[in-house]
Design a protein around this motif. Structure first.
Motif, PDB file in Angstrom:
ATOM      1  N   MET A  79       0.842  -1.185   0.000  1.00  0.00           N
ATOM      2  CA  MET A  79       0.000   0.000   0.000  1.00  0.00           C
ATOM      3  C   MET A  79       0.884   1.245   0.000  1.00  0.00           C
ATOM      4  N   LYS A  80       0.543   2.196  -0.852  1.00  0.00           N
ATOM      5  CA  LYS A  80       1.296   3.439  -0.956  1.00  0.00           C
ATOM      6  C   LYS A  80       1.018   4.341   0.254  1.00  0.00           C
ATOM      7  N   ILE A  81       2.081   4.880   0.808  1.00  0.00           N
ATOM      8  CA  ILE A  81       1.934   5.834   1.913  1.00  0.00           C
ATOM      9  C   ILE A  81       1.632   7.205   1.309  1.00  0.00           C
ATOM     10  N   PRO A  82       0.547   7.857   1.719  1.00  0.00           N
ATOM     11  CA  PRO A  82       0.198   9.153   1.127  1.00  0.00           C
ATOM     12  C   PRO A  82       1.241  10.232   1.434  1.00  0.00           C
ATOM     13  N   GLN A  83       1.474  11.060   0.432  1.00  0.00           N
ATOM     14  CA  GLN A  83       2.377  12.209   0.556  1.00  0.00           C
ATOM     15  C   GLN A  83       1.531  13.415   0.940  1.00  0.00           C
ATOM     16  N   VAL A  84       1.903  14.092   2.026  1.00  0.00           N
ATOM     17  CA  VAL A  84       1.173  15.266   2.511  1.00  0.00           C
ATOM     18  C   VAL A  84       2.084  16.488   2.423  1.00  0.00           C
ATOM     19  N   TYR A  85       1.522  17.586   1.923  1.00  0.00           N
ATOM     20  CA  TYR A  85       2.222  18.860   1.806  1.00  0.00           C
ATOM     21  C   TYR A  85       1.578  19.818   2.804  1.00  0.00           C
ATOM     22  N   LEU A  86       2.369  20.385   3.700  1.00  0.00           N
ATOM     23  CA  LEU A  86       1.861  21.350   4.679  1.00  0.00           C
ATOM     24  C   LEU A  86       2.101  22.759   4.163  1.00  0.00           C
ATOM     25  N   ALA A  87       1.039  23.407   3.748  1.00  0.00           N
ATOM     26  CA  ALA A  87       1.101  24.784   3.266  1.00  0.00           C
ATOM     27  C   ALA A  87       0.766  25.712   4.426  1.00  0.00           C
ATOM     28  N   ALA A  88       1.666  26.639   4.727  1.00  0.00           N
ATOM     29  CA  ALA A  88       1.429  27.535   5.867  1.00  0.00           C
ATOM     30  C   ALA A  88       2.349  28.737   5.788  1.00  0.00           C
ATOM     31  N   GLY A  89       1.839  29.855   6.270  1.00  0.00           N
ATOM     32  CA  GLY A  89       2.693  31.019   6.457  1.00  0.00           C
ATOM     33  C   GLY A  89       3.355  30.930   7.819  1.00  0.00           C
ATOM     34  N   TRP A  90       4.439  31.656   7.955  1.00  0.00           N
ATOM     35  CA  TRP A  90       5.147  31.711   9.244  1.00  0.00           C
ATOM     36  C   TRP A  90       5.667  33.123   9.482  1.00  0.00           C
ATOM     37  N   PHE A  91       4.927  34.098   8.968  1.00  0.00           N
ATOM     38  CA  PHE A  91       5.427  35.467   8.932  1.00  0.00           C
ATOM     39  C   PHE A  91       4.945  36.340  10.080  1.00  0.00           C
ATOM     40  N   ASN A  92       4.154  35.775  10.972  1.00  0.00           N
ATOM     41  CA  ASN A  92       3.811  36.462  12.215  1.00  0.00           C
ATOM     42  C   ASN A  92       3.595  35.379  13.274  1.00  0.00           C
ATOM     43  N   PRO A  93       3.539  35.756  14.535  1.00  0.00           N
ATOM     44  CA  PRO A  93       3.443  34.744  15.600  1.00  0.00           C
ATOM     45  C   PRO A  93       2.229  33.822  15.490  1.00  0.00           C
ATOM     46  N   GLU A  94       1.089  34.340  15.083  1.00  0.00           N
ATOM     47  CA  GLU A  94      -0.115  33.504  14.992  1.00  0.00           C
ATOM     48  C   GLU A  94      -0.007  32.501  13.851  1.00  0.00           C
ATOM     49  N   GLN A  95       0.513  32.938  12.708  1.00  0.00           N
ATOM     50  CA  GLN A  95       0.714  32.003  11.601  1.00  0.00           C
ATOM     51  C   GLN A  95       1.683  30.899  12.000  1.00  0.00           C
ATOM     52  N   LYS A  96       2.784  31.289  12.617  1.00  0.00           N
ATOM     53  CA  LYS A  96       3.789  30.295  12.996  1.00  0.00           C
ATOM     54  C   LYS A  96       3.221  29.322  14.033  1.00  0.00           C
ATOM     55  N   LYS A  97       2.440  29.830  14.981  1.00  0.00           N
ATOM     56  CA  LYS A  97       1.828  28.973  16.001  1.00  0.00           C
ATOM     57  C   LYS A  97       0.926  27.931  15.342  1.00  0.00           C
ATOM     58  N   GLN A  98       0.119  28.361  14.385  1.00  0.00           N
ATOM     59  CA  GLN A  98      -0.790  27.450  13.708  1.00  0.00           C
ATOM     60  C   GLN A  98      -0.011  26.411  12.893  1.00  0.00           C
TER      61      GLN A  98
END
Length: 111
Positions: A1-20
């Motif tokens: 069985m193929k293991i799914p590839q996941v891409y995490l798209a996220a900003g990290w340009f302020n504290p709240e974005q980075k926290k999330q």
């Protein structure tokens, strides 16, 4: 069985974005560590450019190729939508054009 590839798209340009982003990365990392998924995060696995970086144009092209290449090979995009980061929006649009499954995550949807 193929293991799914996941891409995490996220900003990290302020504290709240980075926290999330960190919240989502912790959960996805546990799945990766159990070999349930493969994971690519531009912040943790990619190239993060710094201000006044030499050869910025060449490095921007490397970032583009790495990120777009990983979106193409991913089965699922997990997008942290805090503050509507323009890079995350682009990644979702590109993934959508490729008919990828996208899950949006926002721990503070009122923001």
């Amino acid at each position: 069985m193929k293991i799914p590839q996941v891409y995490l798209a996220a900003g990290w340009f302020n504290p709240e974005q980075k926290k999330q982003m960190v919240e989502a990365y912790k959960v996805l990392s546990k799945l990766r560590d159990k070999e349930m998924i493969q994971l690519f995060s531009p912040f943790y696995d990619g190239i993060v450019l710094k201000a006044n970086e030499p050869n910025i144009s060449k490095k921007m092209e490397e970032v583009w190729n790495l990120d777009v290449g990983n979106i193409k090979t991913s089965d699922l995009i997990v997008a942290c939508t805090q503050d509507n980061d323009v890079g995350t929006i682009f990644e979702c649009g590109y993934a959508s054009a490729l008919k990828k499954t996208i899950i949006c995550y926002n721990s503070q949807p009122e923001c």
